[in-house]
Design a protein around this motif. Structure first.
Motif, mmCIF file in Angstrom:
data_model
loop_
_atom_site.group_PDB
_atom_site.id
_atom_site.type_symbol
_atom_site.label_atom_id
_atom_site.label_comp_id
_atom_site.label_asym_id
_atom_site.label_seq_id
_atom_site.Cartn_x
_atom_site.Cartn_y
_atom_site.Cartn_z
ATOM 1 N N SER A 52 0.784 -1.391 -0.060
ATOM 2 C CA SER A 52 -0.049 0.079 -0.136
ATOM 3 C C SER A 52 0.862 1.217 -0.045
ATOM 4 N N TYR A 53 0.044 2.367 -0.446
ATOM 5 C CA TYR A 53 0.817 3.600 -0.397
ATOM 6 C C TYR A 53 -0.076 4.771 0.389
ATOM 7 N N ARG A 54 0.700 5.936 0.809
ATOM 8 C CA ARG A 54 -0.159 6.820 1.351
ATOM 9 C C ARG A 54 0.757 8.283 1.129
ATOM 10 N N LEU A 55 -0.053 9.245 0.894
ATOM 11 C CA LEU A 55 0.709 10.429 0.697
ATOM 12 C C LEU A 55 1.361 11.027 2.074
ATOM 13 N N LEU A 56 2.579 11.494 2.017
ATOM 14 C CA LEU A 56 3.133 12.298 3.213
ATOM 15 C C LEU A 56 2.366 13.309 3.741
ATOM 16 N N PRO A 57 1.932 13.240 5.011
ATOM 17 C CA PRO A 57 0.825 14.237 5.786
ATOM 18 C C PRO A 57 1.951 15.419 5.843
ATOM 19 N N ASP A 58 1.313 16.534 5.873
ATOM 20 C CA ASP A 58 1.831 17.974 6.021
ATOM 21 C C ASP A 58 1.075 18.653 6.762
ATOM 22 N N ILE A 59 1.512 19.112 8.119
ATOM 23 C CA ILE A 59 0.448 19.800 8.898
ATOM 24 C C ILE A 59 1.056 21.109 9.658
ATOM 25 N N THR A 60 0.217 22.073 9.275
ATOM 26 C CA THR A 60 0.681 23.391 9.562
ATOM 27 C C THR A 60 -0.001 24.343 10.642
ATOM 28 N N LEU A 61 0.705 24.753 11.620
ATOM 29 C CA LEU A 61 -0.068 25.479 12.590
ATOM 30 C C LEU A 61 -0.078 26.738 12.092
ATOM 31 N N LEU A 62 -1.541 27.382 11.857
ATOM 32 C CA LEU A 62 -1.646 28.789 11.146
ATOM 33 C C LEU A 62 -1.615 29.786 12.375
ATOM 34 N N GLU A 63 -1.515 29.526 13.648
ATOM 35 C CA GLU A 63 -1.142 30.361 14.743
ATOM 36 C C GLU A 63 -0.669 29.718 15.737
ATOM 37 N N PRO A 64 0.003 30.428 16.773
ATOM 38 C CA PRO A 64 0.693 29.969 17.942
ATOM 39 C C PRO A 64 -0.541 29.394 19.130
ATOM 40 N N VAL A 65 -0.054 28.122 19.442
ATOM 41 C CA VAL A 65 -0.948 27.367 20.272
ATOM 42 C C VAL A 65 -0.437 27.074 21.751
ATOM 43 N N GLU A 66 -0.528 27.885 22.680
ATOM 44 C CA GLU A 66 -0.100 27.743 24.051
ATOM 45 C C GLU A 66 -0.873 27.349 25.156
ATOM 46 N N GLY A 67 -0.118 27.070 26.146
ATOM 47 C CA GLY A 67 -0.782 26.659 27.443
ATOM 48 C C GLY A 67 -1.502 25.262 27.372
ATOM 49 N N GLU A 68 -2.870 25.246 27.791
ATOM 50 C CA GLU A 68 -3.427 24.078 28.128
ATOM 51 C C GLU A 68 -3.951 23.558 26.568
ATOM 52 N N ALA A 69 -4.056 24.824 25.796
ATOM 53 C CA ALA A 69 -4.630 24.244 24.643
ATOM 54 C C ALA A 69 -3.448 23.581 23.513
ATOM 55 N N ALA A 70 -2.215 23.592 23.895
ATOM 56 C CA ALA A 70 -1.410 23.059 23.585
ATOM 57 C C ALA A 70 -1.300 21.647 23.580
ATOM 58 N N GLU A 71 -1.578 21.183 25.081
ATOM 59 C CA GLU A 71 -1.914 19.626 25.514
ATOM 60 C C GLU A 71 -3.000 19.126 24.767
ATOM 61 N N GLU A 72 -4.000 20.161 24.483
ATOM 62 C CA GLU A 72 -5.289 19.545 24.070
ATOM 63 C C GLU A 72 -5.068 19.301 22.465
ATOM 64 N N LEU A 73 -4.241 20.178 21.872
ATOM 65 C CA LEU A 73 -3.778 19.946 20.580
ATOM 66 C C LEU A 73 -3.118 18.421 20.318
ATOM 67 N N SER A 74 -2.069 18.275 21.137
ATOM 68 C CA SER A 74 -1.325 17.191 20.913
ATOM 69 C C SER A 74 -2.134 15.867 20.986
ATOM 70 N N ARG A 75 -3.170 16.030 21.937
ATOM 71 C CA ARG A 75 -4.200 14.785 22.081
ATOM 72 C C ARG A 75 -5.039 14.504 20.934
ATOM 73 N N CYS A 76 -5.154 15.572 19.957
ATOM 74 C CA CYS A 76 -5.807 15.487 18.750
ATOM 75 C C CYS A 76 -5.204 14.726 17.657
ATOM 76 N N PHE A 77 -3.896 14.416 17.951
ATOM 77 C CA PHE A 77 -2.977 13.875 16.714
ATOM 78 C C PHE A 77 -2.616 12.494 17.250
ATOM 79 N N SER A 78 -2.130 11.743 16.419
ATOM 80 C CA SER A 78 -1.417 10.498 16.917
ATOM 81 C C SER A 78 -0.091 10.856 17.580
ATOM 82 N N PRO A 79 0.404 9.969 18.607
ATOM 83 C CA PRO A 79 1.560 10.281 19.313
ATOM 84 C C PRO A 79 2.589 10.476 18.515
ATOM 85 N N GLY A 80 3.420 11.522 19.131
ATOM 86 C CA GLY A 80 4.634 12.009 18.567
ATOM 87 C C GLY A 80 4.465 12.976 17.292
#
Length: 346
Positions: free
Chosen positions: A232-260
């Protein structure tokens, strides 16, 4: 400037939105974009094209193929699945089968057992030939009879203790050399890939006695000839943060994606989110369920960067399978060019 960025995004990125996917189709063909020379250029292709090996072991291979179109990537995948040949059981001669497994089901199970034999050393059997030869056929014998274990405890109820040979495994398959095969192939080199595949279960008095003929074939004819468990194949993911994410929002953001994928760093005493490794993401799009953060991230895939995963059944190493697929694709191209030359001559 914004228009130029929008065009570049359309040309190079597949964008994943909350309710759909944009820029799915390839659009960089000649004349479609003003100011872009998209005519085929071999020098430019050779400069941009590359293959990077990411991981390889005995049975799996992950590599990146960069600078190609989806049609070429899909051609490699389809050839790996359906056109790289292997050896598999084609004919089963049943002399005795008193197990509860019907002859047809037993033959089907035997056909799906991967055989450790290099198909490049064999020829395809000619259509209509009933008898095989040493150049196109491998022969195996399976002869197992279940008996009671005379030394088993009287109060035992464990089949492993009560019976002898009550489980028929691929280790019971014995290679029977044809012609000069014993001289060509050292002992132990022709065998099932795994010796612990369960074929059937027996009870005292039941017996399986049969001969198997293995021939060379391709997955296009039957799935048992496919050399890969998956390709199988898949396209390389490209994730861009459009604005700074700080504090508890940063922890919340990390939980929305796969580990790492998202890393939370301490910068001047503040927690700050950054994209650490977008490659690890599976694009579950969990981020779009978060009303506060969904507009802070852009999810996309790089259009011409393909991540291939090849898992061999063990018949051939995965790198050999890929090289054989490339040879087959090159052969198809040569035949097409020969057809074009023949048409021009006519």
């Amino acid at each position: 400037m914004a228009a130029a960025q929008a065009v570049e995004e359309m040309r190079t990125r597949v964008v994943l939105g909350e309710f759909g996917v944009r820029n799915v189709h390839t659009t960089d063909f000649p004349g479609n974009y003003s100011g872009y020379d998209d005519a085929w250029d071999q020098d430019r292709f050779e400069k941009n094209f590359r293959v990077d090996i990411v991981h390889m072991d005995e049975n799996t291979l992950e590599f990146d193929m960069v600078g190609i179109d989806a049609a070429i990537a899909n051609a490699f995948r389809r050839i790996l699945l359906a056109e790289v040949p292997t050896m598999a059981v084609e004919k089963v001669l049943v002399y005795n089968n008193t197990s509860i497994v019907q002859d047809e089901i037993l033959a089907h199970r035997l056909g799906l057992i991967p055989i450790l034999a290099d198909p490049r050393l064999f020829e395809y059997r000619n259509p209509g030939e009933e008898e095989g030869t040493e150049i196109d056929t491998l022969q195996f014998r399976l002869q197992v009879r279940c008996t009671r274990n005379p030394s088993a405890a009287k109060d035992s109820s464990d089949p492993n203790e009560l019976y002898v040979n009550h489980k028929v495994y691929t280790r019971h398959m014995t290679w029977v050399p044809l012609g000069n095969q014993a001289d060509v192939f050292p002992e132990g080199t022709i065998r099932p890939v795994h010796d612990d595949i369960l074929i059937a279960q027996l009870r005292p008095g039941q017996e399986i006695d049969l001969i198997m003929h293995c021939v060379k074939g391709i997955g296009k004819d039957h799935a048992k000839f496919s050399p890969v468990a998956t390709a199988s194949y898949r396209l390389l993911p490209d994730i861009t943060l459009l604005e700074p994410v700080e504090g508890e929002a940063a922890e919340e953001l990390s939980r929305c994606f796969s580990p790492g994928v998202i890393e939370v760093q301490e910068v001047q005493g503040k927690k700050l989110a950054r994209v650490a490794n977008a490659r690890l993401d599976t694009f579950s799009r969990e981020i779009f369920r978060n009303e506060k953060l969904k507009k802070a991230v852009r999810l996309a895939r790089v259009r011409d960067h393909y991540i291939f995963s090849v898992e061999s059944t063990g018949v051939l190493p995965p790198d050999v399978l890929v090289s054989e697929a490339i040879k087959i694709l090159m052969g198809k191209c040569r035949r097409f060019l020969d057809e074009l030359d023949a048409v021009q001559m006519d």
